[in-house]
Design an enzyme around this catalytic site. Structure first.
Site: not given
Ligand code: MEV
Length: 486
Positions: A270, A272, A274, A276-277, A319
Site C-alpha cells: 500500500g 504506492g 507497485g 500488487s503488480a 505498474d
Molecule cells: C499507480 O501506480 C498509477 C495509477 O496511475 C493507476 C494506474 O496507472 O493504473 C494511479
C-alpha cells in the site's frame, strides 16, 4: 479451548476456571478424552457436537468496570449467560473442526508455517531491523530451525556494513524464483489511466515468489505479512483478496493442481510502489518456472494485467509493465500500448519517503473516475496539463536536467493535489523534502497514503535524514540503475 478462551477473556469471564472445568470434564471417566464428536448423518452431512461445562456471566464487576468488555458484549449481542455459553461452545466446535482438518491434511505445523517461522526467528533473537529478511530467508531455506535462523542473522549482520540501501534478498535457489519489480511513477499517474503518457522506473525492491509441491489444495503464503490461506478452487467462493491470484491460476489452467505459492515481498504494502503488480508478475513467473509453461514477457505482462484488473478495477497497465520488464519506461495505454525505454544516461538520485499509511489505488482511481464523470471537460484539461509535464519530463531526463525535472515534479504534485489524491501526510513529506534541499518532490503512485519521491541534487542524505527525523521511513534509490544486477 483455542476457540473458547478468547471469548471468555473478551467478555470478562474467568477463562482459567473454564479451562479447568473443561479438562476435568474431559477426564471424568478416568481417561482424558474428547469433548467433541463428529459423524455423518443419514444424508451424508458432517455433524459435529460439543459437550463442555461452561459457567459464565454477562453482568458483574468485570463487565461493568472494563469498557472494552462492555463494547465486546455489545458487539456480540448476547443477552443471557446461556446464550454466551452457547457462542463459546460454537466457537470451540468450529476451532476443533479446523484443527482436525489441518491434522488430517497438511498437519498443524505446515499449515502454520508462517507463524512457526516467525516464532523461530524471534527465538533466534533477530533484531527488528532485519526480522523480515531473516524470516524470508529462513522459509526459503526450508530449514525452519533456530540454528538456521541464527546463521542467517550472522550472515546479514556481516553484510549490513556493505549495504547502503535495501536490495533484493539473495536466495541460493534464486533461479526457482519468479521476480516482479516495484516502481516509482516519476510523472503522470492517474492521467495515464485516461490515455495520457507517464514515465516510471523500477526500484531495487522486488517481490519474489516460488512454487513448492504440496499434497492438496492451493496454498498461498506470505511469511512477512503473516498471510497464509487456501485458495478456493471455485472462483465464486473466492474472497476479494484471493481473486487476483486465483485469476492467474485459472488463466494458465492450473487451478486444478495442488501447490504452495510462497511470496517474499520487499515492496511494502500500500505504499504506492507497485506492490500488487509486482506480486502478480512474481507469481506468474514462478508458475512459469515450476510448471515450464514457456511464457514470454508479453504473456507474463498480459496475465499480470488481468490480475491487476481484479485487484484495482481500472489499471492503465503501467505498474505491471514496469514490474515485468524492470526498465524505466515511457508508457501510454492503447491497443497496443506505447511502451518505450526511457533513456536515463546518469542514474537519478531520489529518496522515497513513506507515510506508513496504506493508500488503496483502487479507491483513488475510482475517486478520480467519479470526479471525471461529473465534469469530464474540467478533468480532461488537468490530464492534458499533466501530459504536457510528462513530455517535458522525458526531455529533461534525457538531458539529465534535474533542475527542470524537479520543477516539473513540483507542478505535477500540485495537479495531483487538485485531483484530491494527496493527504496531509503526503503534503507534510513533500514539504520536508523540499525544505531540506530536494530539487522537486511529489506523491508517487495512486496516493491516498503511500509514498512521495524527492529528487535530489547528488546527495540524498539530508532529505532522507529529514524524513527519518520526522518519523517516516526513507529509502534512497538511483533511478536508471540496473535492478536486475545480482
Ligand atoms: C499507480 O501506480 C498509477 C495509477 O496511475 C493507476 C494506474 O496507472 O493504473 C494511479
Amino acid at each position: 479451548m483455542n476457540g473458547v478462551d478468547p471469548i471468555a477473556i473478551a467478555t470478562g469471564n474467568d477463562w482459567r476456571a473454564i479451562e479447568a472445568g473443561a479438562h476435568a470434564y474431559a477426564a471424568r471417566g478416568g481417561r482424558y478424552t474428547s469433548l467433541t464428536a463428529w459423524s455423518a448423518d443419514e444424508h451424508g452431512n458432517l455433524r459435529g457436537s460439543i459437550e463442555i461445562p461452561i459457567k459464565v456471566g454477562v453482568v458483574g464487576a468485570q463487565q461493568a468496570s472494563n469498557p472494552t468488555v462492555a463494547l465486546n458484549m455489545k458487539l456480540l449481542g448476547t443477552e443471557s449467560a446461556t446464550e454466551l455459553a452457547e457462542v463459546m461452545a460454537a466457537a470451540g466446535l468450529a476451532q476443533n473442526f479446523a484443527a482436525i482438518r489441518a491434522l488430517a491434511t497438511e498437519g498443524i505445523q505446515k499449515g502454520h508455517m508462517t507463524l512457526h517461522a516467525r516464532s523461530v526467528v524471534t527465538a533466534a533473537g533477530a533484531p527488528d531491523t532485519i526480522f523480515d529478511e531473516v524470516l524470508d530467508r529462513l522459509v526459503q531455506s526450508g530449514e525452519i530451525k533456530v540454528w538456521k535462523a541464527r546463521e542467517i542473522v550472522s550472515e546479514l549482520a556481516a553484510q549490513a556494513a556493505e549495504r547502503p540501501i535495501r536490495v533484493p534478498a539473495r536466495a541460493a535457489d534464486v533461479e526457482s524464483m519468479g521476480v516482479g519489480y516495484g516502481k516509482v511513477v516519476i510523472l503522470g499517474e492517474h492521467a495515464v489511466v485516461y490515455g495520457r503518457h507517464a514515465i516510471a522506473a523500477p526500484v531495487p525492491l522486488a517481490i519474489r515468489a516460488r512454487i513448492e509441491r504440496c499434497e492438496e489444495g492451493i496454498h498461498i503464503m506470505i511469511p512477512r505479512w503473516g498471510v497464509e490461506y487456501e485458495l478456493a478452487r471455485n472462483p465464486a467462493d473466492r474472497r476479494s483478496f484471493e481473486r487476483a491470484a486465483g485469476a492467474i491460476l485459472d488463466e494458465v489452467g492450473l487451478s486444478g493442481r495442488s501447490m504452495r505459492i510462497e511470496v517474499f515481498p520487499e515492496v511494502p504494502r500500500g505504499m504506492g510502489l507497485g506492490g500488487s503488480a509486482a506480486m502478480a508478475v512474481a507469481i506468474v513467473r514462478a508458475l512459469d518456472v515450476h510448471f515450464r509453461l514457456g511464457l514470454d514477457d508479453a504473456e507474463v505482462n498480459r496475465l499480470a494485467f488481468e490480475s491487476e484488473r481484479l485487484a484495482h478495477g481500472n489499471p492503465s497497465g503501467l505498474d505491471n509493465t514496469i514490474a515485468c520488464y524492470g526498465k524505466p519506461l515511457v508508457y501510454r495505454t492503447g491497443k497496443p500500448p506505447l511502451v518505450e525505454l526511457l533513456n536515463i544516461e546518469q542514474p537519478i538520485p531520489i529518496v522515497i519517503g513513506m507515510t506508513g499509511a496504506e493508500g488503496l489505488t483502487a479507491s483513488t482511481v475510482a475517486r478520480v473516475g467519479e470526479a471525471w464523470k461529473q465534469d469530464p471537460k474540467l478533468y480532461e484539461r488537468i490530464f492534458d496539463q499533466i501530459d504536457g509535464l510528462v513530455l517535458r519530463g522525458v526531455q529533461a531526463v534525457q538531458d539529465n536536467d534535474l533542475v527542470t525535472l524537479g520543477e516539473l515534479m513540483n507542478i505535477c504534485h500540485g495537479m495531483l493535489n487538485a485531483l484530491q489524491v494527496s493527504t496531509p501526510e503526503l503534503e507534510r513529506l513533500v514539504a520536508i523534502a523540499r525544505s531540506s534541499g530536494a530539487l522537486g518532490a511529489k506523491l508517487t503512485g495512486g496516493g491516498g497514503g503511500g509514498s512521495i519521491i524527492a529528487l535530489c541534487d547528488g546527495d540524498t542524505q539530508p532529505v532522507a535524514e529529514a524524513i527519518r527525523a520526522a518519523g517516516y521511513e526513507a529509502v534512497t534509490v538511483m533511478l536508471g540503475e540496473d535492478v536486475h544486477a545480482e
